[in-house]
Design a protein around this motif. Structure first.
Motif, PDB file in Angstrom:
ATOM      1  N   LEU A   1      37.690  52.259  44.198  1.00 11.15           N
ATOM      2  CA  LEU A   1      38.093  50.909  44.573  1.00 11.15           C
ATOM      3  C   LEU A   1      38.105  50.010  43.342  1.00 11.15           C
ATOM      4  CD1 LEU A   1      38.757  49.671  47.358  1.00 11.15           C
ATOM      5  CD2 LEU A   1      36.452  48.738  47.382  1.00 11.15           C
ATOM      6  N   LEU A   2      39.245  49.376  43.070  1.00 12.40           N
ATOM      7  CA  LEU A   2      39.381  48.499  41.913  1.00 12.40           C
ATOM      8  C   LEU A   2      39.645  47.071  42.378  1.00 12.40           C
ATOM      9  CD1 LEU A   2      41.660  50.745  39.671  1.00 12.40           C
ATOM     10  CD2 LEU A   2      39.200  50.331  39.393  1.00 12.40           C
ATOM     11  N   PRO A   3      39.290  46.055  41.548  1.00 15.75           N
ATOM     12  CA  PRO A   3      39.583  44.666  41.923  1.00 15.75           C
ATOM     13  C   PRO A   3      41.089  44.444  42.045  1.00 15.75           C
ATOM     14  CG  PRO A   3      38.031  44.755  40.082  1.00 15.75           C
ATOM     15  CD  PRO A   3      38.552  46.136  40.273  1.00 15.75           C
ATOM     16  N   VAL A   4      41.479  43.647  43.060  1.00 19.81           N
ATOM     17  CA  VAL A   4      42.901  43.312  43.209  1.00 19.81           C
ATOM     18  C   VAL A   4      43.238  42.046  42.439  1.00 19.81           C
ATOM     19  CG1 VAL A   4      43.193  44.499  45.396  1.00 19.81           C
ATOM     20  CG2 VAL A   4      42.403  42.127  45.393  1.00 19.81           C
ATOM     21  N   PHE A   5      42.218  41.278  42.065  1.00 19.99           N
ATOM     22  CA  PHE A   5      42.466  40.149  41.164  1.00 19.99           C
ATOM     23  C   PHE A   5      41.184  39.817  40.413  1.00 19.99           C
ATOM     24  CE2 PHE A   5      41.189  37.893  45.075  1.00 19.99           C
ATOM     25  CZ  PHE A   5      40.232  37.010  44.593  1.00 19.99           C
ATOM     26  N   THR A   6      41.336  39.255  39.247  1.00 20.05           N
ATOM     27  CA  THR A   6      40.214  38.818  38.408  1.00 20.05           C
ATOM     28  C   THR A   6      40.555  37.459  37.814  1.00 20.05           C
ATOM     29  OG1 THR A   6      39.634  41.095  37.830  1.00 20.05           O
ATOM     30  CG2 THR A   6      38.763  39.354  36.416  1.00 20.05           C
ATOM     31  N   LEU A   7      39.612  36.521  37.942  1.00 24.06           N
ATOM     32  CA  LEU A   7      39.780  35.182  37.375  1.00 24.06           C
ATOM     33  C   LEU A   7      38.626  34.902  36.440  1.00 24.06           C
ATOM     34  CD1 LEU A   7      40.555  33.277  40.708  1.00 24.06           C
ATOM     35  CD2 LEU A   7      42.226  34.034  39.037  1.00 24.06           C
ATOM     36  N   LYS A   8      38.899  34.110  35.398  1.00 25.45           N
ATOM     37  CA  LYS A   8      37.832  33.683  34.505  1.00 25.45           C
ATOM     38  C   LYS A   8      37.929  32.176  34.358  1.00 25.45           C
ATOM     39  CE  LYS A   8      36.944  37.979  32.149  1.00 25.45           C
ATOM     40  NZ  LYS A   8      36.635  38.658  30.893  1.00 25.45           N
ATOM     41  N   LEU A   9      36.996  31.485  35.015  1.00 22.30           N
ATOM     42  CA  LEU A   9      36.974  30.027  34.978  1.00 22.30           C
ATOM     43  C   LEU A   9      36.014  29.548  33.905  1.00 22.30           C
ATOM     44  CD1 LEU A   9      36.866  29.393  38.827  1.00 22.30           C
ATOM     45  CD2 LEU A   9      38.862  29.592  37.345  1.00 22.30           C
ATOM     46  N   ARG A  10      36.259  28.346  33.427  1.00 21.62           N
ATOM     47  CA  ARG A  10      35.431  27.819  32.335  1.00 21.62           C
ATOM     48  C   ARG A  10      34.259  27.003  32.867  1.00 21.62           C
ATOM     49  NH1 ARG A  10      40.098  25.562  28.206  1.00 21.62           N
ATOM     50  NH2 ARG A  10      41.290  27.508  28.050  1.00 21.62           N
ATOM     51  N   HIS A  11      33.699  27.430  33.960  1.00 18.71           N
ATOM     52  CA  HIS A  11      32.582  26.691  34.552  1.00 18.71           C
ATOM     53  C   HIS A  11      31.469  27.664  34.906  1.00 18.71           C
ATOM     54  CE1 HIS A  11      34.820  22.891  35.022  1.00 18.71           C
ATOM     55  NE2 HIS A  11      35.855  23.668  35.299  1.00 18.71           N
ATOM     56  N   LYS A  12      30.249  27.303  34.540  1.00 23.77           N
ATOM     57  CA  LYS A  12      29.081  28.077  34.944  1.00 23.77           C
ATOM     58  C   LYS A  12      28.829  27.832  36.432  1.00 23.77           C
ATOM     59  CE  LYS A  12      27.801  29.440  30.712  1.00 23.77           C
ATOM     60  NZ  LYS A  12      27.642  30.838  30.291  1.00 23.77           N
ATOM     61  N   ILE A  13      28.399  28.858  37.135  1.00 20.80           N
ATOM     62  CA  ILE A  13      28.167  28.758  38.575  1.00 20.80           C
ATOM     63  C   ILE A  13      26.679  28.942  38.857  1.00 20.80           C
ATOM     64  CG2 ILE A  13      28.708  29.747  40.833  1.00 20.80           C
ATOM     65  CD1 ILE A  13      31.356  30.688  39.714  1.00 20.80           C
TER      66      ILE A  13
ATOM     67  N   HIS B   1      45.366  39.665  54.164  1.00 24.45           N
ATOM     68  CA  HIS B   1      44.255  40.606  54.035  1.00 24.45           C
ATOM     69  C   HIS B   1      43.035  39.881  53.466  1.00 24.45           C
ATOM     70  CE1 HIS B   1      46.927  43.960  54.903  1.00 24.45           C
ATOM     71  NE2 HIS B   1      47.768  43.490  53.986  1.00 24.45           N
ATOM     72  N   ILE B   2      41.888  40.076  54.116  1.00 21.24           N
ATOM     73  CA  ILE B   2      40.650  39.451  53.647  1.00 21.24           C
ATOM     74  C   ILE B   2      40.102  40.239  52.464  1.00 21.24           C
ATOM     75  CG2 ILE B   2      38.317  38.752  54.275  1.00 21.24           C
ATOM     76  CD1 ILE B   2      40.445  37.175  55.704  1.00 21.24           C
ATOM     77  N   GLN B   3      39.752  39.534  51.406  1.00 27.01           N
ATOM     78  CA  GLN B   3      39.157  40.169  50.226  1.00 27.01           C
ATOM     79  C   GLN B   3      37.667  39.832  50.124  1.00 27.01           C
ATOM     80  OE1 GLN B   3      41.916  37.712  48.709  1.00 27.01           O
ATOM     81  NE2 GLN B   3      43.236  39.006  49.960  1.00 27.01           N
ATOM     82  N   LEU B   4      36.930  40.774  49.577  1.00 24.73           N
ATOM     83  CA  LEU B   4      35.553  40.516  49.173  1.00 24.73           C
ATOM     84  C   LEU B   4      35.599  39.856  47.802  1.00 24.73           C
ATOM     85  CD1 LEU B   4      32.452  41.022  49.690  1.00 24.73           C
ATOM     86  CD2 LEU B   4      32.746  43.078  48.289  1.00 24.73           C
ATOM     87  N   ILE B   5      34.989  38.664  47.681  1.00 23.27           N
ATOM     88  CA  ILE B   5      35.078  37.895  46.434  1.00 23.27           C
ATOM     89  C   ILE B   5      33.686  37.799  45.808  1.00 23.27           C
ATOM     90  CG2 ILE B   5      35.739  35.689  45.404  1.00 23.27           C
ATOM     91  CD1 ILE B   5      37.571  35.283  47.854  1.00 23.27           C
TER      92      ILE B   5
END
Length: 727
Positions: A2-14, A302-306
């Protein structure tokens, strides 16, 4: 795999555990997360043409998909969901240590902004019991509060300690949601509206809870433990050296059953079977996981696990197709599993070879000395266990004692005890030196809390010359009140505090309860009613008297209100009592509580005065700024300098006032915690409807700021007046 269907990199610490997905316009899922700078960012990649223009939200010139919401306080909890069904879209809820904000993201407006004196450590949104409207339920300083979409306080009750996690789950399978509460005192409590219907004691602070399906729910502890409960029965648990940052239920392998998804402090994400705890998927991030949520983020149906990391990396995973079932892990994980199973196979083969060698030796020479060397023991060897109370000595404090002995001349080489909440790390090993080996061993046990505990024992038995040992495995339950020793009533002074109530039970049944919950000596012979028994606490030497009359009236004398509550709850469970009203008198405890209430009034007064002073100073600052700027424009430098000097002094006063206000708020929280715990203790002295009535009456007394009414509600008021005390 299973591979990620999307990847984001935001400039904010969470911030950990502060991630939510909501449809704030009713259509497009957006990710909201709290930062460590007192802000909440909203990632909205779907409507780039739309513009959230308002005073609270500011578009970032670098990231047009991210909007910032300034909270100006440290965010302590965050969630999103439907609070007002008539709106047709989700509400963002943000909690701090002093306030709760319900925010309409789409219209950029506050639905309500409420001050919460007990703080907001955890938050959950949904319907509870028979309450028709959705509630934003927050848990704080030993208290639970539920607000509707208008900010009305529709739900309030108290719990045993500071709340760390909340979840809504149909615990009793009646089609209505119950509230799961995890707190600092290691307990998971289940509230059916404001009534506690179940309690489970864990080994550490409960940091996360999540519903799975039906009555099953997942949990995580601060020591790295995660697991699954079905009602009050634990299905499984595992413990890691890392901390579980977030847990979530999601059907990742498309088998129709949700797995427990866990995000860890080392950046690992894994999915475990809800039935066995077996890992079926794992992935790794470069930093700790901040939150695990789900949503149709790609708007493709489709629901994704995020999964979100603290550094702002976000990955979305689609569930595996039915054809991929059992094959959603990567090859390295499968290789690790094969290696682990191979090791288990080798260990089992080695054990089998030992059994075969012992069997051959027994056939060739049944009574040879080699038997003792190999570890063969007589077939009739038995292991006996006994629990007793040890009053201690000058060298050792009083404790409960576990005695383990064999039925012949074999010796005990080592004992492993596994028990929750008693030993550091949940296990204890006793390994006598070679010179002190014998057929019996005594192990001191000191449980810190009055809860029944199962002791899982593994005992190594053999001969002195043995190199291999037979392992006996057995379980012995430690009674709930094992840290109380039976003493003579004549040699003890009766505590003035007491609880009095009547139950329709025979004296013999009460004796059965005593035998099941206390460690009574074997020669104890309790006659029929009336009778009384006296116990001494091994922890602090306090006295406990339990008296029963022919009429069924029971009196419990103890200065420990928590102990009285534990005894009443234990009796109610044993005898199946649904409603129990009591007469209670704890004069010393209530006098301390009354002093706390006076302090609460003082802190509130100081808070109001400081708030008024700050408001006045803020108005004065605005006036001085205008005058200073006027002087600057008129080139009156002397007046301008004078005004800015006044501003400087006023700012110093404001900073000092703010420090005083912070200290005052900290003291106020401590006092409010004591008040909430007092209400919880007063409730635990009752069962069923009387308990709910006491908590409700105490809440009304706090709202009206009436100390006298509060004492009446707790059940002490009439007794205090009876003693002629002036209140």
């Amino acid at each position: 795999m299973l591979l990620p269907v999307f990847t984001l990199k935001l400039r904010h610490k969470i911030s950990p555990r502060m991630v939510a997905v909501g449809r704030y316009d009713g259509t497009h899922p957006c990710l909201a997360a709290a930062t460590q700078a007192g802000k909440v960012f909203i990632h909205n990649p779907h409507t780039r043409s739309q513009h959230f223009s308002a005073s609270r939200v500011f578009q970032s010139p670098l990231e047009s998909d991210v909007s910032l919401l300034n909270i100006n306080q440290a965010v302590s909890c965050l969630t999103a969901g439907v609070l007002n069904p008539e709106l047709g879209y989700d509400t963002l809820l943000v909690g701090t240590q002093t306030n709760l904000l319900a925010y309409d993201v789409y219209n950029n407006s506050d639905l309500f902004y409420r001050e919460v004196a007990d703080g907001a450590n955890a938050i959950v949104l949904g319907t509870l019991g028979d309450i028709s409207s959705p509630l934003a339920i927050i848990g704080g300083n030993c208290a639970l509060q539920g607000f509707d979409h208008e900010g009305n306080d529709l739900f309030w009750t108290v719990t045993g300690d500071n709340v760390h996690s909340l979840a809504l789950c149909d615990f009793d399978s009646d089609g209505k949601k119950e509230l799961l509460v995890g707190s600092e005192d290691f307990d998971i409590r289940v509230f059916k509206e404001d009534e506690i219907v179940a309690e489970m004691t864990e080994t550490e602070v409960i940091t996360s809870l999540c519903p799975m399906y039906g009555s099953r729910f997942g949990y995580a502890l601060s020591n790295g433990t995660v697991g699954v409960y079905d009602k009050t029965a634990r299905y499984w648990r595992i413990k890691s050296k890392n901390h579980a940052m977030s847990i979530h239920a999601f059907d990742l392998n498309s088998d129709g059953v949700c797995e427990l998804i866990t995000g860890w402090s080392n950046g690992k994400v894994d999915a475990r079977s809800d039935r066995t705890g077996e890992v079926i998927f794992k992935d790794n991030f470069s930093s700790a996981i901040a939150g695990v949520v789900e949503g149709d983020y790609r708007m493709d149906g489709h629901i994704q696990l995020i999964c979100c990391s603290v550094d702002g990396e976000i990955r979305g995973y689609l569930p595996g197709t039915p054809e991929m079932r059992g094959n959603i892990m990567d090859t390295s994980v499968e290789q690790d599993l094969i290696r682990e199973l191979s090791q288990k196979k080798q260990n089992l083969l080695l054990e089998l070879r030992n059994y075969e060698d012992n069997a051959k030796a027994e056939l060739s020479s049944p009574l040879s000395e080699a038997d003792g060397h190999r570890g063969v023991i007589p077939a009739n060897t038995k292991l006996h266990t006994a629990l007793s109370v040890n009053l201690g000595s000058a060298a050792q404090a009083a404790h409960t004692e576990l005695c383990i002995s064999t039925s012949n001349d074999t010796i005990i080489r080592a004992v492993l005890i596994f028990a929750e909440g008693i030993f550091l790390g949940e296990s204890h090993v006793v390994h006598p030196s070679i010179h002190n080996l014998s057929s019996s061993i005594r192990i001191p046990i000191t449980p810190p809390k009055d809860v029944p505990v199962d002791l899982h024992l593994k005992t190594f038995v053999g001969y002195r010359s043995s190199t291999q040992f037979h392992v006996f495995e057995l379980t012995r339950q430690l009674p709930r009140f094992s840290m109380y020793a039976l003493t003579s009533p004549d040699s003890a002074s009766e505590p003035p505090s007491y609880v009095n109530f009547i139950i329709a039970e025979r004296a013999q049944r009460v004796v059965m309860w005593l035998n099941q919950n206390f460690l009574l000596p074997e020669d104890t012979n309790i006659q029929n009613a009336p009778f009384q028994v006296c116990f001494t606490s091994l922890r602090n030497g306090d006295q406990l008297f339990i008296k029963i009359k022919l009429s069924g009236e029971i009196t419990i004398n103890t200065d420990d209100i928590d102990l009285a509550g534990d005894i009443i709850q234990s009796m109610a469970s044993f005898f199946g009592i649904e409603d129990l009203q009591v007469e209670a008198d704890f004069p010393v405890y209530f006098e301390e509580l009354r002093k706390v209430l006076v302090k609460v009034d003082e802190y509130h007064s100081v808070h109001q005065k400081l708030s008024a002073d700050m408001a006045d100073n803020s108005n004065l600052i605005r006036s001085l700024l205008v005058r200073a700027e006027d002087a600057r424009l008129m080139r009156d430098m002397k007046t301008m300098k004078s005004r800015y000097m006044e501003l400087y002094d006023l700012n110093k006063d404001l900073l000092n006032g703010y420090k005083i206000r912070c200290n005052n708020h900290t003291e106020l929280l401590g006092s409010l915690k004591a008040v909430n715990q007092a209400i919880q203790r007063a409730g635990r002295l009752r069962v069923g409807k009387p308990k709910n009535q006491v908590i409700s009456a105490c809440r009304d007394a706090i709202r009206s700021n009436n100390i006298n009414t509060l004492s009446e509600s707790c059940g002490w008021g009439q007794l205090l007046r009876r003693r002629g005390e002036n209140r």
